[in-house]
Design a protein around this motif. Structure first.
Motif, PDB file in Angstrom:
ATOM      1  N   ASP A   5       0.731  -1.099   0.023  1.00  0.00           N
ATOM      2  CA  ASP A   5      -0.081   0.051  -0.016  1.00  0.00           C
ATOM      3  C   ASP A   5       0.881   1.212   0.143  1.00  0.00           C
ATOM      4  O   ASP A   5       0.349   2.390   0.494  1.00  0.00           O
ATOM      5  CB  ASP A   5      -0.840   0.170   1.109  1.00  0.00           C
ATOM      6  N   VAL A   6       2.231   1.157  -0.546  1.00  0.00           N
ATOM      7  CA  VAL A   6       2.777   2.680  -0.537  1.00  0.00           C
ATOM      8  C   VAL A   6       2.388   3.022  -1.984  1.00  0.00           C
ATOM      9  O   VAL A   6       2.545   2.241  -2.937  1.00  0.00           O
ATOM     10  CB  VAL A   6       4.343   2.191  -0.527  1.00  0.00           C
ATOM     11  N   PRO A   7       2.260   4.213  -2.039  1.00  0.00           N
ATOM     12  CA  PRO A   7       1.819   4.879  -3.443  1.00  0.00           C
ATOM     13  C   PRO A   7       2.951   4.759  -4.434  1.00  0.00           C
ATOM     14  O   PRO A   7       4.012   4.599  -4.034  1.00  0.00           O
ATOM     15  CB  PRO A   7       1.453   6.406  -3.061  1.00  0.00           C
ATOM     16  N   PHE A   8       2.536   5.074  -5.680  1.00  0.00           N
ATOM     17  CA  PHE A   8       3.764   4.644  -6.861  1.00  0.00           C
ATOM     18  C   PHE A   8       4.925   5.477  -6.596  1.00  0.00           C
ATOM     19  O   PHE A   8       5.910   4.918  -6.874  1.00  0.00           O
ATOM     20  CB  PHE A   8       3.224   5.065  -8.036  1.00  0.00           C
ATOM     21  N   TRP A   9       4.958   6.873  -6.639  1.00  0.00           N
ATOM     22  CA  TRP A   9       5.857   7.579  -6.186  1.00  0.00           C
ATOM     23  C   TRP A   9       7.017   7.173  -5.048  1.00  0.00           C
ATOM     24  O   TRP A   9       8.011   7.134  -5.190  1.00  0.00           O
ATOM     25  CB  TRP A   9       5.717   9.140  -6.012  1.00  0.00           C
ATOM     26  N   GLY A  10       6.284   6.905  -4.001  1.00  0.00           N
ATOM     27  CA  GLY A  10       7.099   6.187  -2.848  1.00  0.00           C
ATOM     28  C   GLY A  10       7.443   4.938  -3.081  1.00  0.00           C
ATOM     29  O   GLY A  10       8.897   4.872  -2.806  1.00  0.00           O
ATOM     30  N   GLY A  37       1.078  -9.308  -9.114  1.00  0.00           N
ATOM     31  CA  GLY A  37       0.130  -8.125  -8.680  1.00  0.00           C
ATOM     32  C   GLY A  37       0.815  -6.845  -8.266  1.00  0.00           C
ATOM     33  O   GLY A  37       0.129  -6.115  -7.497  1.00  0.00           O
ATOM     34  N   VAL A  38       1.750  -6.498  -8.801  1.00  0.00           N
ATOM     35  CA  VAL A  38       2.306  -5.081  -8.614  1.00  0.00           C
ATOM     36  C   VAL A  38       1.301  -4.244  -9.311  1.00  0.00           C
ATOM     37  O   VAL A  38       0.933  -4.207 -10.502  1.00  0.00           O
ATOM     38  CB  VAL A  38       3.698  -4.873  -9.186  1.00  0.00           C
ATOM     39  N   PRO A  39       0.874  -3.124  -8.531  1.00  0.00           N
ATOM     40  CA  PRO A  39      -0.170  -2.243  -9.364  1.00  0.00           C
ATOM     41  C   PRO A  39       0.373  -1.421 -10.455  1.00  0.00           C
ATOM     42  O   PRO A  39       1.793  -1.079 -10.306  1.00  0.00           O
ATOM     43  CB  PRO A  39      -0.566  -1.404  -8.430  1.00  0.00           C
ATOM     44  N   PHE A  40      -0.293  -1.123 -11.395  1.00  0.00           N
ATOM     45  CA  PHE A  40       0.272   0.015 -12.449  1.00  0.00           C
ATOM     46  C   PHE A  40       0.615   1.262 -11.785  1.00  0.00           C
ATOM     47  O   PHE A  40       0.029   1.781 -10.789  1.00  0.00           O
ATOM     48  CB  PHE A  40      -0.735   0.128 -13.404  1.00  0.00           C
ATOM     49  N   HIS A  86       6.425  -1.832 -12.065  1.00  0.00           N
ATOM     50  CA  HIS A  86       5.074  -1.202 -12.375  1.00  0.00           C
ATOM     51  C   HIS A  86       4.453  -1.364 -13.610  1.00  0.00           C
ATOM     52  O   HIS A  86       3.104  -1.685 -13.683  1.00  0.00           O
ATOM     53  CB  HIS A  86       5.048   0.062 -11.734  1.00  0.00           C
ATOM     54  N   TRP A  87       5.478  -1.459 -14.555  1.00  0.00           N
ATOM     55  CA  TRP A  87       4.840  -1.259 -16.023  1.00  0.00           C
ATOM     56  C   TRP A  87       4.363  -3.051 -16.252  1.00  0.00           C
ATOM     57  O   TRP A  87       3.208  -3.079 -16.785  1.00  0.00           O
ATOM     58  CB  TRP A  87       6.154  -1.196 -16.906  1.00  0.00           C
TER      59      TRP A  87
END
Length: 306
Positions: free
Chosen positions: A59-64, A122-125, A207-208
């Motif tokens: 649950d860490v945001p993308f940029w983090g 399951g890594v989020p986009f 992420h990609w």
């Protein structure tokens, strides 16, 4: 993505080109500018990828997550660089090769951090300003932005005292040491910066693709990044980008040759290295010089006839 391609496969290859170019830019700072060969570049890409994947799936945001992956790769590179600070070029290469082998074992066995058998799903986009980049055409702009930033940083490095001292240490290390140039500090700084850029590329790849596997960062990719820098030109900022383009698109263009594709591709690489050892950027420079000489001769003849 602009109308560069007209197929999903082409869009995927363009994104892969940009991602490899980003990793190649980092390696060029280590190899082309500092003159050090690091076998562990793909291992540090994996560090960035696994760290970002772990953060994103918690649950860490993308940029983090991307920042965490980049910082972790930089930290590991700093530890490796300090451990090998006294090693000469060949010993440094062997030491980084040992690090890459250790990394393979750690990534494949550390189930909590890297998943079962080194696979994380399951890594989020990427999510940028509330917009999820879930297609190849969307993520193109994100990758292009990071490559542009890396190029700008490369311009700054080459024009800074760090860049000038790195060239002096690369071309005449003994003279540079005698002149008081901090060679070890320069090598460590460029190794950390280049590895952090590789870690960034790995984090973006996670992420990609939405997936991280140890096979994605194997020896083939390490050799491929080395070829990208050599083919593009080690002393040019544009070298890794041109080399990555050749590395990605040449096999696609040769796809019609079926079973002979690997042999033709290998022969093409061999010819490139034999006929143009300074890379594609060197070839372009030679072409510009030839055109300039032709224009000068033409102007001279026009002056004689006037």
């Amino acid at each position: 993505m602009p109308a560069l391609v007209n197929s999903a496969e082409g869009a995927n290859l363009v994104d892969l080109w940009l991602l490899y170019a980003l990793a190649g830019i980092g390696f060029a700072w280590i190899f082309g500018l500092a003159g050090r060969f690091a076998f562990c570049h793909t291992t540090l890409m994996a560090v960035g990828a696994y760290t970002a994947a772990y953060a994103a799936t918690h649950d860490v945001p993308f940029w983090g997550a991307v920042l965490a992956g980049t910082a972790c790769a930089a930290l590991v590179a700093a530890l490796v660089g300090l451990a090998l600070a006294r090693a000469q070029h060949f010993a440094f290469a062997i030491g980084t090769l040992a690090v890459s082998q250790i990394g393979v074992v750690v990534f494949s066995r550390s189930g909590t951090f890297t998943g079962v058998n080194g696979q994380v799903h399951g890594v989020p986009f990427p999510t940028v300003f509330g917009y999820t980049l879930d297609t190849d055409r969307d993520i193109f702009w994100l990758l292009l932005a990071f490559v542009t930033l890396a190029l700008l940083l490369g311009v700054f490095i080459r024009r800074s005292p760090l860049g000038r001292e790195a060239v002096a240490a690369r071309d005449a290390e003994l003279v540079a040491r005698t002149a008081g140039v901090p060679v070890r500090r320069i090598h460590l700084t460029l190794f950390v910066l280049g590895s952090a850029t590789g870690g960034l590329a790995g984090a973006l790849l996670a992420h990609w693709q939405g997936f991280v596997g140890i096979d994605s960062f194997g020896l083939d990719l390490g050799i491929g990044i080395f070829l990208m820098v050599i083919l593009g030109g080690t002393h040019s900022l544009w070298g890794p980008i041109l080399g990555a383009g050749f590395y990605v698109w040449a096999p696609k263009l040769l796809s019609g040759l079926d079973e002979y594709r690997a042999a033709v591709y290998g022969g093409l690489l061999l010819l490139m290295i034999m006929l143009c050892p300074e890379g594609l950027t060197g070839l372009a420079a030679r072409a510009r010089a030839a055109l300039a000489r032709a224009r000068d001769r033409s102007r001279t003849k026009e002056g004689e006839h006037a």
